[in-house]
Motif scaffolding. Sequence first.
Motif, mmCIF file in Angstrom:
data_model
loop_
_atom_site.group_PDB
_atom_site.id
_atom_site.type_symbol
_atom_site.label_atom_id
_atom_site.label_comp_id
_atom_site.label_asym_id
_atom_site.label_seq_id
_atom_site.Cartn_x
_atom_site.Cartn_y
_atom_site.Cartn_z
ATOM 1 N N UNK A 1 -9.965 46.989 35.648
ATOM 2 C CA UNK A 1 -10.680 47.170 36.911
ATOM 3 C C UNK A 1 -9.847 48.035 37.843
ATOM 4 N N UNK A 2 -10.526 48.670 38.789
ATOM 5 C CA UNK A 2 -9.862 49.522 39.761
ATOM 6 C C UNK A 2 -10.173 49.015 41.165
ATOM 7 N N UNK A 3 -9.216 49.165 42.058
ATOM 8 C CA UNK A 3 -9.443 48.820 43.458
ATOM 9 C C UNK A 3 -10.213 49.958 44.129
ATOM 10 N N UNK B 1 -22.650 53.184 48.725
ATOM 11 C CA UNK B 1 -23.316 53.070 47.419
ATOM 12 C C UNK B 1 -23.498 51.613 47.017
ATOM 13 N N UNK B 2 -22.547 50.775 47.384
ATOM 14 C CA UNK B 2 -22.685 49.343 47.113
ATOM 15 C C UNK B 2 -23.843 48.768 47.941
ATOM 16 N N UNK C 1 -16.999 43.776 41.585
ATOM 17 C CA UNK C 1 -16.665 42.351 41.626
ATOM 18 C C UNK C 1 -16.036 42.095 42.991
ATOM 19 N N UNK C 2 -16.488 41.052 43.664
ATOM 20 C CA UNK C 2 -15.934 40.732 44.981
ATOM 21 C C UNK C 2 -14.984 39.557 44.851
ATOM 22 N N UNK C 3 -13.771 39.744 45.350
ATOM 23 C CA UNK C 3 -12.786 38.666 45.443
ATOM 24 C C UNK C 3 -12.361 38.598 46.902
ATOM 25 N N UNK D 1 -18.989 50.451 36.632
ATOM 26 C CA UNK D 1 -19.066 51.049 37.969
ATOM 27 C C UNK D 1 -18.552 52.488 37.956
ATOM 28 N N UNK D 2 -17.485 52.722 37.210
ATOM 29 C CA UNK D 2 -16.937 54.084 37.122
ATOM 30 C C UNK D 2 -17.952 55.024 36.484
#
Length: 79
Positions: free
Chosen positions: A6-8, A26-27, A35-37, A47-48
Amino acid sequence: MKDDQVMTIREMCDAFGVTPRTLRFYEQKELLFPIREGQKRLFTRRDRARLKLILRGKRFGVSLEEIRQLLDLYHQGDE
């Protein structure tokens, strides 16, 4: 980087040359689903790939609504 990593939001911005505001937009438009943390957003390989398609479509003058429809077709193909 491994494909499943995953990427930030910062890493996404650096990799694709976009701003955090663009990714949040876009979100909000339901084109990306990180993913939300808590307050943190983590972007997956999917997503990429979606962002690549969004940016490519915009470069060729495709509207966001048309891009959404195309992405929805890809999503239906996955199921």
